[in-house]
Design an enzyme around this catalytic site. Structure first.
Site, PDB file in Angstrom:
ATOM      1  N   ARG A  19       2.408   1.488  10.287  1.00 31.22           N
ATOM      2  CA  ARG A  19       1.866   1.794   8.958  1.00 31.22           C
ATOM      3  C   ARG A  19       3.018   1.750   7.962  1.00 31.22           C
ATOM      4  O   ARG A  19       3.842   2.654   7.925  1.00 31.22           O
ATOM      5  CB  ARG A  19       1.182   3.165   8.951  1.00 31.22           C
ATOM      6  CG  ARG A  19       0.704   3.548   7.561  1.00 31.22           C
ATOM      7  CD  ARG A  19      -0.287   4.695   7.594  1.00 31.22           C
ATOM      8  NE  ARG A  19      -1.606   4.215   7.944  1.00 31.22           N
ATOM      9  CZ  ARG A  19      -2.445   4.865   8.743  1.00 31.22           C
ATOM     10  NH1 ARG A  19      -2.084   5.990   9.290  1.00 31.22           N
ATOM     11  NH2 ARG A  19      -3.632   4.376   8.968  1.00 31.22           N
ATOM     12  N   SER A  51     -10.206  -6.042  10.194  1.00 31.35           N
ATOM     13  CA  SER A  51     -11.400  -5.369   9.735  1.00 31.35           C
ATOM     14  C   SER A  51     -12.266  -6.462   9.145  1.00 31.35           C
ATOM     15  O   SER A  51     -11.837  -7.172   8.248  1.00 31.35           O
ATOM     16  CB  SER A  51     -10.983  -4.399   8.634  1.00 31.35           C
ATOM     17  OG  SER A  51     -11.676  -3.206   8.748  1.00 31.35           O
ATOM     18  N   GLU A  82      -5.454  -1.081  15.066  1.00 33.75           N
ATOM     19  CA  GLU A  82      -6.381  -1.894  14.277  1.00 33.75           C
ATOM     20  C   GLU A  82      -5.614  -3.069  13.664  1.00 33.75           C
ATOM     21  O   GLU A  82      -4.658  -2.876  12.924  1.00 33.75           O
ATOM     22  CB  GLU A  82      -6.990  -1.033  13.173  1.00 33.75           C
ATOM     23  CG  GLU A  82      -7.962  -1.797  12.306  1.00 33.75           C
ATOM     24  CD  GLU A  82      -8.396  -0.988  11.085  1.00 33.75           C
ATOM     25  OE1 GLU A  82      -8.382   0.265  11.165  1.00 33.75           O
ATOM     26  OE2 GLU A  82      -8.725  -1.612  10.070  1.00 33.75           O
ATOM     27  N   ARG A 117       1.252  -5.301  13.273  1.00 31.83           N
ATOM     28  CA  ARG A 117       0.676  -4.687  14.467  1.00 31.83           C
ATOM     29  C   ARG A 117       0.503  -5.698  15.595  1.00 31.83           C
ATOM     30  O   ARG A 117       0.568  -5.338  16.773  1.00 31.83           O
ATOM     31  CB  ARG A 117      -0.644  -4.016  14.124  1.00 31.83           C
ATOM     32  CG  ARG A 117      -0.411  -2.811  13.230  1.00 31.83           C
ATOM     33  CD  ARG A 117      -1.703  -2.176  12.812  1.00 31.83           C
ATOM     34  NE  ARG A 117      -1.456  -1.039  11.942  1.00 31.83           N
ATOM     35  CZ  ARG A 117      -2.414  -0.306  11.384  1.00 31.83           C
ATOM     36  NH1 ARG A 117      -3.683  -0.604  11.618  1.00 31.83           N
ATOM     37  NH2 ARG A 117      -2.118   0.709  10.617  1.00 31.83           N
ATOM     38  N   ARG A 152       0.842  -1.206   0.000  1.00 26.96           N
ATOM     39  CA  ARG A 152       0.000   0.000   0.000  1.00 26.96           C
ATOM     40  C   ARG A 152       0.868   1.244   0.000  1.00 26.96           C
ATOM     41  O   ARG A 152       1.850   1.322   0.726  1.00 26.96           O
ATOM     42  CB  ARG A 152      -0.900   0.000   1.241  1.00 26.96           C
ATOM     43  CG  ARG A 152      -1.754  -1.243   1.256  1.00 26.96           C
ATOM     44  CD  ARG A 152      -2.788  -1.229   2.330  1.00 26.96           C
ATOM     45  NE  ARG A 152      -3.532  -2.491   2.297  1.00 26.96           N
ATOM     46  CZ  ARG A 152      -4.474  -2.817   3.158  1.00 26.96           C
ATOM     47  NH1 ARG A 152      -4.791  -1.984   4.127  1.00 26.96           N
ATOM     48  NH2 ARG A 152      -5.102  -3.975   3.045  1.00 26.96           N
TER      49      ARG A 152
END
Length: 452
Positions: free
Chosen positions: A280, A364, A361, A403, A265
């Site tokens: 990130r 999801s 997070e 994470r 990403r």
RNA sequence: GCCGAGAUAGCCUAGCCCGGCCAAGGCGGUAGAUUCGAAAUCUACUGUCCUCACGGACACGGGAGUUCAAAUCUCCCUCUCGGCGCCA
């Protein structure tokens, strides 16, 4: 993609969805107008074509009967029809192409249960787990990016050299921990009935459109030069598109697949104190769970999927919470979404829990209903004699690795700067119980005074 | 990468040379008839879009072209299979 019939019959629902999701760059009235005009042209074109078909077949008959004069007349009529037909159909094709493009930018309608909200502040915390019996933590928890460097298990600086910022090397016990997490998660989901897939990592534009990354979010992904290929942004893309344009049998469903892939990403402009370290990054590993289900079972599947993802954290004994996303925080393709956030005690953030630290997070879980299925042509036959219907797709991360690693390095940190390895991971690390780190390598190590 | 062959409905297959008369046939599926019941048999239905409907249009891997008319002729693309080459 929404059903065109649905849009015609329920324009108010679509308008409400646009507002609730905060989508402002879509001219919905234009879509309705185009559709209306298209239908008129379509009807006229059909009539003209019908006329032409009749004249045409007559020409065949006349020619066989040897009536050439009448045949020539008919050919003339047919030629006139042809010209008119062409102008009508060209205009219709133009409109339909435009309509198709516009429809690809219409977002999924939120499920009726989803709380309406303006921003992430309106997300609802459903529950919090694992905080009753917390581990004894060091007085001062060292953030993972410092600890990773001290233990020499995460090397961001050298990855910046080989690749660029936002990438990292894992080394020794760090890399081992990554592999252990992967193996552990995959084995757990296998127990939950998932069939493993190892997909191709580059995916083409059609796949990216099928799952909804394109056309709106091209700038988030890496594109290969000179090829119609993108680096996998999530395993959702290859796995969901795997059955594109297939018609599945009722007996095939539900299909539950899990896939480990690296994810790429671009995360443009996302740098700051909240994104230090590996929370990130441009490339990270993730195990993704994808479900293909019959439409009337997708909300059961949704609850089960949340539980299946949670199980990873339960077994690792990491504290976490479940967040229900409000309409504003739903993605373009999603009808309903829960996030799972793990507790990472190393960095103080304003919106963290009372115990300190912050939420990260790690998963999801989303129900797309038939939105992706319609784009990608994912159908099944409810009964053998019936025509095919769109299935529902869901997915959930299970989980995003970096994470989780951050949470482990911070929550399982000991006073002496070592990290206790959560028990379920030890079998995958040759029985090792504690991460003790490595001697740094290179001249820069001398600066630390640790080598003579 | 080169040469050759192919792609037709949920599946299997015919039609393609030689353009025109519903894309023929089979399998599978559903319903009905028959039967005490089943098997067998027979009949109807079994792709998409537009239309309140009648009906119509579209659909032969995808796209463009030729033609009054394309599954059929021409060109481009994608994928599959076979052979050769290259390669971990």
């Amino acid at each position: 993609m929404l059903d065109r019939n649905y849009i015609r019959d329920h324009p108010d629902e679509v308008r409400a969805a646009l507002e609730q999701k905060g989508v402002e760059d879509v001219d919905f009235d234009a879509i309705l107008d185009y559709d209306e005009e298209w239908r008129e042209l379509k009807a006229r074109g059909d009539d003209l074509r019908h006329e032409r078909n009749q004249v045409s077949s007559k020409i065949g008959e006349l020619k066989q009967a040897g009536e050439h004069e009448e045949a020539d007349e008919a050919i003339e009529t047919s030629q006139e029809l042809k010209a008119e037909l062409e102008s009508v159909e060209d205009r219709a094709a133009e409109l339909e192409a435009k309509l198709d493009d516009l429809l690809l930018e219409l977002p999924q309608i939120p499920h009726e249960d989803v709380p309406v909200g303006d921003s992430e502040d309106d997300n609802r915390e459903r529950r919090r787990e694992g905080f009753d019996d917390l581990r004894e933590l060091p007085e001062e928890v060292t953030p993972h990016y410092e600890l990773g460097e001290e233990l020499d298990i995460i090397d961001e600086a050298r990855a910046a050299k080989t690749t660029g910022s936002g990438f990292y090397f894992l080394k020794g016990e760090g890399a081992q921990l990554e592999y252990a997490l992967l193996q552990f998660m995959l084995e757990l989901h296998r127990e939950q009935g998932y069939v493993d897939l190892f997909p191709p990592i580059p995916v083409n534009s059609e796949s990216m459109t099928g799952t909804g990354q394109l056309p709106k979010f091209a700038e988030d992904a890496y594109k290969l030069e000179g090829e119609d290929l993108w680096l996998c942004p999530t395993a959702e893309v290859p796995v969901t598109n795997m059955y594109r344009d297939d018609i599945l049998l009722k007996e095939d469903l539900p299909i539950k697949h899990q896939a480990y892939t690296p994810n790429f990403r671009r995360e443009a402009g996302e740098h700051g104190t909240e994104t230090r370290g590996i929370v990130r990054v441009h490339q990270f590993n993730k195990v993704e769970m994808v479900n293909f289900v019959e439409p009337d079972t997708s909300y059961e599947a949704f609850d089960r999927l949340v539980d299946e993802a949670e199980e990873v954290l339960r077994r690792l004994d990491l504290p976490y919470r479940i967040l229900e996303m409000c309409t504003a925080d739903l993605g373009f393709t999603q009808a309903k979404k829960y996030d799972i956030e793990v507790w990472a005690p190393g960095d103080e953030m304003d919106d963290g829990p009372e115990e300190g630290g912050r939420w990260l997070e790690v998963s999801s879980v989303s129900n797309f209903e038939d939105f992706q299925a319609r784009r990608a042509g994912l159908r099944y036959r409810p009964e053998r004699h019936e025509s095919a219907e769109y299935i529902h797709t869901l997915n959930g991360s299970g989980l995003a690795l970096p994470r989780v690693m951050v949470a482990i390095l911070e929550y399982y940190q000991n006073d002496d700067g070592t990290v206790t390895i959560p028990e379920p991971l030890r079998p995958y690390m040759g029985g090792k119980e504690v991460i003790e780190g490595h001697e740094p390598v290179g001249e820069s190590a001398l600066g630390a005074g640790e080598k003579d």
